[in-house]
Scaffold this motif. Structure first.
Motif, PDB file in Angstrom:
ATOM      1  N   ARG A 126      21.291  66.346  27.199  1.00  0.00           N
ATOM      2  CA  ARG A 126      20.222  66.480  26.236  1.00  0.00           C
ATOM      3  C   ARG A 126      20.535  67.842  25.381  1.00  0.00           C
ATOM      4  O   ARG A 126      19.681  68.530  24.821  1.00  0.00           O
ATOM      5  CB  ARG A 126      18.803  66.753  26.833  1.00  0.00           C
ATOM      6  CG  ARG A 126      18.475  65.112  27.097  1.00  0.00           C
ATOM      7  CD  ARG A 126      17.364  65.382  28.270  1.00  0.00           C
ATOM      8  NE  ARG A 126      17.254  63.973  29.112  1.00  0.00           N
ATOM      9  CZ  ARG A 126      16.444  63.181  28.806  1.00  0.00           C
ATOM     10  NH1 ARG A 126      15.373  63.460  28.093  1.00  0.00           N
ATOM     11  NH2 ARG A 126      16.263  62.032  29.705  1.00  0.00           N
ATOM     12  N   ASP A 180      21.731  68.472  22.635  1.00  0.00           N
ATOM     13  CA  ASP A 180      21.332  68.397  21.101  1.00  0.00           C
ATOM     14  C   ASP A 180      20.168  68.638  20.940  1.00  0.00           C
ATOM     15  O   ASP A 180      19.954  69.497  19.880  1.00  0.00           O
ATOM     16  CB  ASP A 180      21.486  66.888  20.615  1.00  0.00           C
ATOM     17  CG  ASP A 180      23.057  66.473  20.692  1.00  0.00           C
ATOM     18  OD1 ASP A 180      24.024  67.212  21.069  1.00  0.00           O
ATOM     19  OD2 ASP A 180      23.254  65.057  20.776  1.00  0.00           O
ATOM     20  N   GLU A 181      19.248  68.471  21.686  1.00  0.00           N
ATOM     21  CA  GLU A 181      17.801  69.149  21.742  1.00  0.00           C
ATOM     22  C   GLU A 181      17.824  70.456  22.300  1.00  0.00           C
ATOM     23  O   GLU A 181      16.628  71.448  21.834  1.00  0.00           O
ATOM     24  CB  GLU A 181      16.679  68.106  22.532  1.00  0.00           C
ATOM     25  CG  GLU A 181      17.245  66.640  21.939  1.00  0.00           C
ATOM     26  CD  GLU A 181      16.570  65.574  22.855  1.00  0.00           C
ATOM     27  OE1 GLU A 181      15.094  65.623  23.148  1.00  0.00           O
ATOM     28  OE2 GLU A 181      17.356  64.980  23.640  1.00  0.00           O
ATOM     29  N   TYR A 219      11.992  73.371  26.346  1.00  0.00           N
ATOM     30  CA  TYR A 219      12.182  71.880  26.595  1.00  0.00           C
ATOM     31  C   TYR A 219      11.437  71.342  27.666  1.00  0.00           C
ATOM     32  O   TYR A 219      10.633  70.178  27.583  1.00  0.00           O
ATOM     33  CB  TYR A 219      13.765  71.704  26.511  1.00  0.00           C
ATOM     34  CG  TYR A 219      14.153  70.227  26.485  1.00  0.00           C
ATOM     35  CD1 TYR A 219      14.217  69.427  25.532  1.00  0.00           C
ATOM     36  CD2 TYR A 219      14.235  69.572  27.778  1.00  0.00           C
ATOM     37  CE1 TYR A 219      14.604  68.018  25.482  1.00  0.00           C
ATOM     38  CE2 TYR A 219      14.408  68.140  27.995  1.00  0.00           C
ATOM     39  CZ  TYR A 219      14.546  67.382  26.667  1.00  0.00           C
ATOM     40  OH  TYR A 219      14.707  66.060  26.413  1.00  0.00           O
ATOM     41  N   GLN A 263       7.780  71.148  27.125  1.00  0.00           N
ATOM     42  CA  GLN A 263       7.366  69.867  26.485  1.00  0.00           C
ATOM     43  C   GLN A 263       7.452  68.758  27.202  1.00  0.00           C
ATOM     44  O   GLN A 263       6.643  68.001  27.219  1.00  0.00           O
ATOM     45  CB  GLN A 263       8.183  69.917  25.256  1.00  0.00           C
ATOM     46  CG  GLN A 263       7.648  69.092  24.057  1.00  0.00           C
ATOM     47  CD  GLN A 263       8.623  68.503  22.937  1.00  0.00           C
ATOM     48  OE1 GLN A 263       9.517  69.617  22.585  1.00  0.00           O
ATOM     49  NE2 GLN A 263       8.584  67.569  22.159  1.00  0.00           N
ATOM     50  N   TYR A 264       8.787  68.538  28.040  1.00  0.00           N
ATOM     51  CA  TYR A 264       8.703  67.334  28.858  1.00  0.00           C
ATOM     52  C   TYR A 264       7.776  67.181  29.774  1.00  0.00           C
ATOM     53  O   TYR A 264       7.170  65.961  29.923  1.00  0.00           O
ATOM     54  CB  TYR A 264      10.104  67.440  29.458  1.00  0.00           C
ATOM     55  CG  TYR A 264      10.356  66.070  30.229  1.00  0.00           C
ATOM     56  CD1 TYR A 264      11.203  64.951  29.601  1.00  0.00           C
ATOM     57  CD2 TYR A 264      10.197  66.116  31.587  1.00  0.00           C
ATOM     58  CE1 TYR A 264      11.204  63.915  30.668  1.00  0.00           C
ATOM     59  CE2 TYR A 264      10.218  65.040  32.598  1.00  0.00           C
ATOM     60  CZ  TYR A 264      11.025  63.876  31.913  1.00  0.00           C
ATOM     61  OH  TYR A 264      11.368  62.817  32.698  1.00  0.00           O
TER      62      TYR A 264
END
Lengths: 530, 312
Positions: free
Chosen positions: B254, B256-257, B284, B287-288
């Protein structure tokens, strides 16, 4: 599988005991063999080829020697004249000598190729390089095995003993393999001779609770020495010998003393575990230490320190050299040209030099070890040379040989000899060892002991307390042993509550004060590296 | 002694072992008190575990376990300021999966976390035979903690306390040592099939069971690690977690994020991410977790004020 870990002390020994007891008496040695192989494999299974090679060579040589002796004995000597009989005897002996020499050289050759070739090749190449010539010695991939230096000596002793008729020929190669890899002695000895072991090793005597108790007390005592004292002090030793931060004065003295303590606790602790492990099965291994720090001279020290190595060299090198043609020639020469004092000193030098060279080399392919052997040769020769003068001094001063002041001075002198020897022995290189010796007299301040500097070498006040407690206990037990009191027997004969309290107390001391668990790196036995 | 019958001998041996065991149990209790009264007297490896036990009971919402990769997963105080949930890093360098299981068993004595985050590197790092021994050692240490806490005596007797800068289990890594292949997740680089060792699979199932018994959810996370992770390991983990029905989040695929830059965000050539890397991973992850889990927000509750970032 480290000797001080629960995997060995609890699991391995218990499993061996169960299998041993469940197996018929005749085949109990097979349990030892299988467990010894398992123990060896826990270190490195891929190099078992070396063990098999040494075993095969020793077995084959012994077998051939047995056959030759049988054939020679069967050959009729009736009708031969006295002269012919003498000639036959000499011829027979020569054949036997060739066989034993070939056997010994082949086994020593294996040791050389595996342990010393790289060292010799590097030194020859360096010499050639310095002379501007091409380097002749090729680099080869060497294989080594745990305990190699120990089982090679045992195999040499076996072959020579067969030649000397001191031991029966062992026709079963698996029994030789079991003897050479016997799990208690594999890693650090003691160097047990087949002639002393064969009576109990293959007897398969049933387990006895008394033996198990005695054995385990010795094992716990060994673990105490190793993980409470040796491993704890090793952190300080590493710091004191750190070449990137060279020390001076009192710290150099401490380096030598601390390493001596570490080495003694480490090595004798491992031997205690080995002797205790064998004792569980009713097998008596030779003692390797006998209170070495009460020795009054270097010779006595070596009769009390690593006794089995000393015994090996005395039996298989010192005596044969003493009886050799060279020594006889020297004695003849001495009688004509020298006085008895000079003759005796010369004869001793001829016999002792190979012993001490081999002693140093045996420890490993390093100049520090070789020098260590030469160092003791020089010290012992000086002691022998000065003995008549020292006797005169005592007589003039009306001092008895066992007077307290004499004994004290002799022990103090021996301590200095030991500490200097150990300092050179532990140093990374000979140059570093001598540099350390030189720095001993730089900035030597007694105040270093209390100015807090010794708390900056990796161990804290708590560690020192544990180490001192350990040394006190070991000293008390040693002092009692020196007076003929065996503490273990005392414990065994004590009333049950006292016995249990002492044994559980010792186990608790090991568990609480031992250096192990998360955050601690396992420290290998020093002599396992030799 | 010789006249004793075998039966008597066996009884005596059993009694001796029982007495020894009782002594160990008593010592374990005494040393546990010493440890809890002297929270700073812990070995460095056990920092996360023991210090988390010194948090007030039932105050940790997320417990993070695993090896050294966990130490830079989040900054717990900033995480609290951002989300209002308390997360403690109880992982430790070189922690094996068996150690992780018994760490959790320990933690459940005092804490009731809603979520357990297990970092996966301990499942895919090179296998050592000693893991079997580690497993036995951890069982022993769990039931007889004296074998783990025994070193407390040393600090009480004057040994210096190991230097550490653990903050709710987090340890700062602020150096940069780049030098990795940023294409490390390419399937072509590692086409081989990776097999997770059986003992690790066993302990994963045990951890899952333990979480269920204690009412926690389990999430396995793979931290970005260019040196340790690859496509073959990813495939093996995905298959295993699918089989065992365990939630799994891989942060390597992940990027890219997340935006880890391996020229600046690693402390040791791609082994671990550093503080700047952590500052990219944490948002990240926050948020997840917000999207997938129902975690409490304690902000405004004075009892949790100690979790706010400390003013420098």
């Amino acid at each position: 599988m480290g000797y001080t870990g629960a995997a060995y002390i609890v699991c391995f020994l218990l499993l061996t005991m169960v299998l041993y007891q469940l197996t018929p008496k005749k085949y109990r040695w097979v349990v030892f063999l299988l467990m010894s192989i398992l123990h060896f494999a826990s270190y490195e299974v891929r190099n078992i080829g070396i063990v098999l090679l040494v075993t095969g060579l020793a077995w084959f040589d012994g077998l051939i020697m047995g056959v030759i002796k049988q054939l020679q004995a069967k050959k009729p000597t009736d009708g031969l004249s006295k002269e012919e009989k003498k000639k036959k005897k000499a011829r027979d002996l020569l054949v036997q000598k060739v066989v034993v020499t070939l056997g010994v050289l082949s086994v020593l050759g294996t040791l050389f190729m595996s342990k010393y070739y790289t060292f010799v090749a590097d030194n020859i190449n360096l010499l050639m390089y310095l002379k501007g010539k091409p380097m002749p010695m090729p680099g080869i991939q060497v294989m080594t095995a745990v305990g190699l230096s120990y089982f090679v000596l045992q195999s040499v002793a076996y072959m020579v003993d067969v030649y000397w008729d001191k031991v029966d020929v062992q026709r079963n190669p698996f029994k030789i393999l079991m003897y050479l890899t016997f799990f208690p002695t594999l890693v650090q000895g003691p160097i047990a001779l087949m002639r002393d072991m064969q009576g109990t090793l293959f007897a398969g005597e049933s387990l006895k609770l008394e033996n198990i108790e005695r054995g385990y007390i010795r094992i716990i005592w060994g673990a105490f020495k190793k993980i409470v004292v040796a491993d704890r002090i090793s952190v300080a030793v590493n710091s004191l010998y750190d070449v990137s931060a060279p020390k001076t004065g009192m710290y150099i003295a401490a380096a030598a003393i601390f390493f001596t303590i570490q080495e003694y606790m480490d090595f004798s602790g491992c031997v205690d575990i080995a002797i205790g492990s064998a004792e569980i099965f009713g097998i008596v291994l030779p003692e390797n230490f006998r209170q070495p720090f009460v020795s009054r001279n270097a010779s006595e020290f070596w009769r009390r320190w690593h006794i089995t190595l000393g015994t090996f060299f005395k039996t298989y090198l010192f005596y044969p050299v003493s009886l050799s043609k060279l020594t006889k020639k020297w004695n003849k020469f001495g009688k004509k040209k020298l006085n008895p004092y000079g003759t005796r000193l010369g004869a001793m030098a001829i016999a002792l030099l190979p012993v001490w060279l081999c002693n140093g080399i045996w420890h490993g392919p390093k100049w520090t070890y070789i020098f260590y052997g030469i160092y003791y040769f020089i010290i012992i020769m000086i002691e022998l040379a000065l003995e008549p003068m020292w006797a005169k001094v005592r007589s003039v001063m009306h001092l008895d040989d066992d007077a307290k002041v004499v004994v004290f001075l002799q022990i103090a002198k021996t301590w200095i000899v030991i500490f200097v020897g150990e300092m050179l022995f532990r140093a990374d290189t000979l140059a570093e060892g001598f540099a350390m010796l030189g720095r001993l007299f730089v900035d030597f301040r007694l105040s270093s002991i209390w100015d807090g500097g010794f708390l900056e070498i990796g161990i804290g006040a708590g560690d020192y307390k544990a180490i001192v407690l350990g040394i006190i206990l070991v000293t008390i037990v040693g002092a009692m042993k020196e007076r003929g009191i065996d503490v273990r027997t005392k414990i065994m004969n004590a009333k049950l509550p006292v016995r249990w309290a002492v044994v559980i107390g010792l186990m608790v001391l090991v568990i609480i004060l031992g250096q192990y668990g998360p955050g601690y790196r396992k420290i290998d036995f020093i002599y396992a590296g030799f | 002694m010789r006249e004793d019958t075998l039966k008597k001998k066996i009884i005596r041996l059993a009694l001796f072992l029982c007495t020894f065991l009782i002594v160990l149990v008593i010592l374990s209790a005494i040393f546990d008190v010493l440890r809890s009264q002297n929270p700073e007297y812990v070995s460095e490896v056990d920092t996360g575990l023991w210090l988390s036990l010194n948090e007030p009971s039932d105050t940790v919402d997320i417990m993070i376990v695993g090896d050294s990769e966990t130490l830079s997963m989040i900054q717990p105080r900033q995480f609290y300021a951002d989300t209002g949930s308390t997360a403690y890093i109880a992982g430790g360098a070189g922690q094996a999966v068996a150690e992780c299981y018994y760490t959790l068993k320990y933690l459940y004595r005092d804490q009731s976390p809603k979520l357990i985050i297990l970092e996966s590197n301990l499942l895919t790092e090179p296998f050592r035979k000693s893991e079997y021994y580690t497993s036995i050692r951890n069982i022993t240490e769990y039931y007889l903690p004296i074998f783990r806490t025994h070193n407390v005596w040393g600090y009480l007797a004057g040994n210096s306390i190991p230097w550490r800068k653990s903050d709710k289990g987090w340890i700062s890594r602020n150096n940069i040592i780049p030098g990795v292949n940023s294409d490390y997740m390419s399937p072509d680089l590692h086409p081989e099939v990776y097999e997770i060792p059986a003992i690790r699979k066993y302990y994963i199932s045990q951890i899952k069971k333990l979480c269920e018994e204690n009412g926690s959810e389990l999430l396995v996370v793979t931290m970005p690690s260019a040196r340790n992770f690859n496509y073959s390991k990813l495939t093996a983990l995905q298959q295993e977690f699918e089989q065992q029905n365990i939630s799994y989040l891989d942060l390597n695929t992940r990027n890219d994020e997340i935006g880890i830059d391996w020229t600046v965000d690693t402390a040791d050539e791609g082994d671990h991410i550093n503080d700047t890397g952590m500052l990219k991973v944490m948002p990240y992850l926050e948020q997840y977790l917000e999207e997938n889990y129902d975690l409490p927000d304690h902000r405004g509750d004075a009892a949790y004020d100690s979790w706010y970032p400390v003013e420098q």
